[in-house]
Write a protein that holds these residues in place. Structure first.
Motif, PDB file in Angstrom:
ATOM      1  N   PRO A 140     -31.636  75.102 -38.752  1.00 47.08           N
ATOM      2  CA  PRO A 140     -31.783  73.661 -38.961  1.00 47.08           C
ATOM      3  C   PRO A 140     -33.074  73.364 -39.721  1.00 47.08           C
ATOM      4  CG  PRO A 140     -32.353  74.248 -36.700  1.00 47.08           C
ATOM      5  CD  PRO A 140     -31.795  75.490 -37.342  1.00 47.08           C
ATOM      6  N   PRO A 141     -33.089  72.397 -40.640  1.00 47.61           N
ATOM      7  CA  PRO A 141     -32.007  71.465 -40.957  1.00 47.61           C
ATOM      8  C   PRO A 141     -31.112  71.933 -42.099  1.00 47.61           C
ATOM      9  CG  PRO A 141     -33.967  70.796 -42.116  1.00 47.61           C
ATOM     10  CD  PRO A 141     -34.338  72.032 -41.337  1.00 47.61           C
ATOM     11  N   GLY A 156     -26.221  69.753 -41.614  1.00 46.23           N
ATOM     12  CA  GLY A 156     -27.386  70.184 -42.351  1.00 46.23           C
ATOM     13  C   GLY A 156     -27.312  69.953 -43.845  1.00 46.23           C
ATOM     14  N   TYR A 213     -38.289  70.402 -38.930  1.00 45.42           N
ATOM     15  CA  TYR A 213     -37.207  69.985 -38.032  1.00 45.42           C
ATOM     16  C   TYR A 213     -37.634  70.165 -36.574  1.00 45.42           C
ATOM     17  CZ  TYR A 213     -32.552  69.591 -35.972  1.00 45.42           C
ATOM     18  OH  TYR A 213     -31.480  69.197 -35.206  1.00 45.42           O
ATOM     19  N   ALA A 219     -37.589  67.123 -33.990  1.00 42.45           N
ATOM     20  CA  ALA A 219     -36.398  67.046 -33.147  1.00 42.45           C
ATOM     21  C   ALA A 219     -36.759  66.563 -31.741  1.00 42.45           C
ATOM     22  CB  ALA A 219     -35.707  68.400 -33.076  1.00 42.45           C
ATOM     23  N   TRP A 257     -32.773  64.410 -45.268  1.00 41.20           N
ATOM     24  CA  TRP A 257     -33.280  65.411 -44.326  1.00 41.20           C
ATOM     25  C   TRP A 257     -34.793  65.601 -44.458  1.00 41.20           C
ATOM     26  CZ3 TRP A 257     -30.238  67.230 -40.524  1.00 41.20           C
ATOM     27  CH2 TRP A 257     -28.859  67.072 -40.663  1.00 41.20           C
TER      28      TRP A 257
END
Length: 294
Positions: free
Chosen positions: A61-62, A75, A220, A224, A279
């Motif tokens: 991720p991402p 993603g 990320y 998160a 993103w």
């Protein structure tokens, strides 16, 4: 492709090659790669089955990862692949494979293409074709609160630093350590781990001061919901920019051209830029001038 290692030197001397973003041209100076301004249709064997099968480890991720109880794929890579499929008129099927198995799977035809954090290096380009779409980079990840006040790699002197064994980050850590000792400071204590998870745990436990890892993944983790209370970025500087791409077998040049045509158009019309912005990785966009239309 054996000449691939000497191509860059020839290009540098020629002064007239226009490169696709992030691509080391595999052609002579008089055959500059140019941008496609229209879609090149997929080979009929892939068009006929209606799906482009892409291999990935689906754990970064991402870029690419499972969500919803390991059912849905999400993603940057998924968004880019979906748009490629839409423009080429096929669906996208993901096949989970270990990272080390991606190139063999592409070469053997087990999958049509590979897409992960696959850096475009001369060694890999000797084995497969690359269609690049963004850069990867390296950044420090530290414990929330940044107890060692790490704002860049220059602040790592005398500290224990985690990296994943076999990663490009070893070179950065060693270069940083050499700079430290040259300045009369203590060297970086480099700790190598077998997996990113182990490296992160070492930072969380305070055994290492920072984890040098892939910038998109580090960001990320720092943002998160499940991990932002534990980690943050060690400054905003990125290091070791390197293009990553979709790999295809050299025995399937028509497939490579189709994917490249879609990516060229997606770059030109801003689609890739919008996906990266979604993103929070817009600073990792490829940058270069493309040649005339094909």
């Amino acid at each position: 492709m054996a000449a691939g290692l000497s191509i860059l030197a020839a290009i540098a001397l020629s002064g007239c090659v226009v490169l696709r973003p992030g691509v080391a041209a595999q052609v002579s100076a008089t055959q500059a790669p140019t941008a496609y301004k229209h879609i090149i249709e997929l080979p009929q064997d892939i068009k006929g089955k209606g799906s482009l099968v892409i291999g990935s480890q689906i754990s970064s991720p991402p870029l690419i990862f499972f969500s919803d109880g390991n059912i849905a794929v999400e993603g940057i890579n998924k968004d880019i692949a979906d748009e490629i499929g839409r423009r080429l008129g096929v669906g996208i099927t993901w096949k989970q494979l270990p990272f080390a198995g991606l190139i063999p799977a592409v070469q053997s035809g087990k999958v049509d293409a590979g897409m992960d954090l696959i850096g475009d290096t001369p060694q890999r380009r000797a084995a497969v074709d690359f269609a690049n779409y963004m850069n990867q980079a390296t950044s420090p990840l530290v414990r929330r609160g940044n107890p060692h006040n790490i704002q860049s790699v220059d602040d790592l002197c005398g500290l224990a630093v985690a990296i994943v064994r076999g990663g490009v980050q070893l070179e950065l850590a060693e270069e940083t350590s050499a700079k430290c000792t040259a300045a009369g400071k203590k060297p970086v204590q480099i700790e190598q781990f077998s997996s990113p998870g182990d490296a992160r745990l070492s930072v969380q436990a305070g055994r290492t001061a920072a984890f040098l890892g892939n910038t998109p993944v580090m960001r990320y983790i720092s943002e998160a919901a499940a991990t932002k209370a534990i980690f943050q970025m060690g400054g905003g500087t990125t290091y070791q920019l390197q293009p990553i791409g979709i790999i295809t077998a050299q025995s399937k040049p028509a497939l490579h051209v189709s994917i490249q045509s879609a990516l060229d158009m997606m770059q030109a019309d801003g689609t890739i830029a919008k996906i990266l912005a979604t993103w929070h990785t817009e600073d990792l966009a490829l940058k270069s001038d493309l040649g005339a239309a094909k």
